[in-house]
Design an enzyme around this catalytic site. Structure first.
Site, short mmCIF file in Angstrom:
data_model
loop_
_atom_site.label_atom_id
_atom_site.label_comp_id
_atom_site.label_asym_id
_atom_site.label_seq_id
_atom_site.Cartn_x
_atom_site.Cartn_y
_atom_site.Cartn_z
N LYS A 177 37.47 66.00 -10.43
CA LYS A 177 37.08 65.40 -11.36
C LYS A 177 37.55 65.60 -12.74
CE LYS A 177 35.24 64.32 -15.47
NZ LYS A 177 35.41 63.72 -16.76
N GLY A 230 39.19 74.73 -19.68
CA GLY A 230 38.30 73.74 -20.54
C GLY A 230 37.84 75.11 -21.35
N SER A 231 36.90 74.55 -22.26
CA SER A 231 36.53 75.17 -23.62
C SER A 231 35.24 76.32 -22.82
CB SER A 231 35.69 73.75 -24.11
OG SER A 231 34.28 73.38 -23.60
N GLY A 235 32.33 76.25 -20.08
CA GLY A 235 32.76 76.76 -19.79
C GLY A 235 31.56 78.20 -19.32
N GLU A 252 38.70 79.09 -16.07
CA GLU A 252 39.97 79.64 -17.66
C GLU A 252 39.37 78.41 -18.57
OE1 GLU A 252 42.55 79.92 -19.85
OE2 GLU A 252 43.19 77.97 -18.53
N CYS A 286 46.23 76.57 -23.99
CA CYS A 286 45.09 77.55 -24.57
C CYS A 286 45.87 78.57 -24.95
CB CYS A 286 44.69 77.84 -23.28
SG CYS A 286 45.02 77.84 -21.80
N GLU A 387 38.77 79.15 -32.05
CA GLU A 387 40.36 78.93 -31.00
C GLU A 387 40.43 76.63 -31.84
OE1 GLU A 387 42.59 77.23 -26.89
OE2 GLU A 387 40.91 77.33 -27.24
#
Length: 498
Positions: A177, A230-231, A235, A252, A286, A387
């Site tokens: 996806k 992702g974020s 997550g 991750e 990241c 971030e």
């Protein structure tokens, strides 16, 4: 203006339209008037179809010998190599990174294919002595089942390859996806897997938005593993859902990476690392260098060097050979970066350079943000802790090596880190004391290699690692096997009452 690519889902070896009629668009972030691709807004029924296909294919795929499974992945690498430039051009158009970086994105996929293919002959277990005579003991790796791979837009070829290739070599089937912003890249990548001849249902592609198709995959009872990049916010949901439903999960997530520059550092080398780490991929990675922790003895000189180099960076479309920095991926992310500049000013940070949306001339139709340096930043400011995911770096002054390491570690994240020093004792102390999954000595915070583990600590992840041999631990289960050839019942020590 090229004709938009019409993307469809790839399920059970067929390109299929979604059950509903709703479609979405991905646009060129350097020129938002250009539609790069259209793709289906898949719903739960589409996910159900993909999971059923993957579940069916798993029964036979898991019994294919691992070296034979690996041969398919090796062929994927060969085909990727043939289409490297085509894919790189598409990456630049669809997500905006400069063409040189886009070629590296594809090359990472190629490297991952050849590396993962080699693991097909190295899915090692262990043999170990039994505590009893005439008894053999060993461990073997077993596939897990159906794997849902949810990937971001910033590395639209490399990250899907990081996940799919070891998963397939290990005997799992997968459903990819991809991010909404890079549907065309995902489609072209899956076409290459198709060309390599993988059996129907072994690899599947479902387009859509995270809150719908992604959520349905995470919650699906017949998905055995979720690998998510992702974020941290998303997550956390993925991790909690998988915990409740007893799924294997690999996360991750974010980073707030720091580069330390000590007073004894090679400043020109440190400058190269800082500029590349902070502004490569427009800061949208990241592992980007978000914080520069500078010793006070060199801070003024290094800041002047950084300002001069940053002032020469050129904004432009990824396919522009003269561009150093491409666009932000979309309007939402552009406004997110601008919001953090407002926060920085409110907190008292000083904008040395940049700090604004760039819209002059050829940039007017794109999502461009000026490369930005923030000074007078303290470790407690939001811009030093959260971030930003854009071309923004903050400067923090320290008076000692010990202070530098303490500030570097004072973060909710722990992905990548970097220390520039000529002192070997400091270098080894940094390697020991920095709380991060990756540490570079005299190198930038970006630049992972496919044969080393990738991932972090704290809110960056959940303890798993991608790439390297550690990826095998994500996509396999350990099975212990005992063979008793004594011809009689032998009680193990755990059952021995004597």
């Amino acid at each position: 203006m090229t004709t938009p690519l019409s993307c469809r889902n790839y399920i059970d070896g067929q390109w299929l339209s979604a059950g509903g009629e709703a479609t979405l668009e991905s646009r060129n972030p350097a020129d938002k008037t250009e539609v790069v691709a259209t793709f289906p807004r898949s719903q739960v029924k589409d996910v159900d179809t993909a999971v059923a296909a993957a579940r069916k294919a798993y029964r036979s795929w898991r019994t294919v010998p691992a070296p034979a499974r690996a041969e398919y992945i090796f062929r994927v690498g060969e085909i990727l190599l043939q289409h490297k430039e085509e894919l790189a051009q598409l990456i630049s158009r669809e997500m905006g990174k400069p063409l040189t970086e886009a070629r590296g994105d594809v090359q990472e996929g190629i490297d991952c294919a050849f590396y993962s293919a080699g693991e097909g002959r190295r899915l090692f277990g262990q043999t170990t002595p039994s505590e009893m005579s005439n008894k053999f003991a060993m461990t073997v790796r077993m596939p897990i089942g159906v794997c849902a791979l949810i990937t971001p837009w910033n590395f639209p070829v490399a990250i899907p390859c990081w996940k799919a290739m070891p998963a397939l070599v290990c005997g799992n089937t997968v459903i990819l996806k991809p991010a909404e912003d890079t549907s065309a890249c995902a489609t072209k990548l899956i076409e290459i897997f198709q060309q390599a001849g993988l059996p129907p249902g072994v690899i599947n592609l479902v387009h859509g938005v995270g809150e719908e198709a992604g959520k349905a995959l995470v919650e699906h009872p017949n998905v055995d593993l979720v690998s998510f990049t992702g974020s941290s916010e998303t997550g956390a949901f993925v991790g909690a859902t998988c915990g409740r439903t007893h799924k294997r999960v690999c996360l991750e997530m974010g980073g707030k990476n720091a580069q330390v520059v000590m007073e004894d550092a090679d400043l020109e080398l440190a400058l190269d690392g800082a500029v590349w780490g902070a502004f490569g991929t427009t800061g949208q990675r990241c592992t980007a260098t978000s914080r520069l922790i500078l010793h006070r003895d060199i801070k003024e000189k290094f800041t002047a060097m950084l300002y001069e180099r940053t002032s020469k960076l050129r904004l432009g479309a990824g396919i522009d050979p003269n561009a150093d920095i491409g666009p932000i991926v979309n309007e939402k992310q552009l406004q997110q970066v601008r919001k953090y500049l407002d926060i920085a000013r409110e907190e008292g940070a000083k904008v040395l350079i940049g700090g604004e949306i760039a819209s002059e001339g050829s940039l007017k139709n794109g999502y461009f943000f000026q490369p930005t340096i923030l000074d007078d930043v303290t470790p407690d400011m939001r811009v030093a802790r959260e971030e930003i995911f854009g071309p923004v770096v903050v400067l923090i002054e320290v008076s000692s090596f010990e202070d530098a390491i303490a500030i570097l570690n004072d973060s909710n994240y722990g992905l990548s880190s970097s220390v520039y020093t000529r002192d070997i004792n400091r270098a080894f102390t940094a390697m020991r004391d920095i709380e991060a999954g990756i540490t570079y000595i005299n190198g930038p915070t970006i630049g992972a290699e496919v044969h080393l583990p990738f991932g972090g600590v704290k809110q960056t992840g959940n303890g798993h690692r991608e790439a390297g041999t550690t990826a095998l631990d994500v996509f396999t289960e350990w099975k212990s096997v005992y063979v008793d050839f004594s011809g009689s019942l032998q009680r193990a020590q755990i059952d021995n009452r004597s």
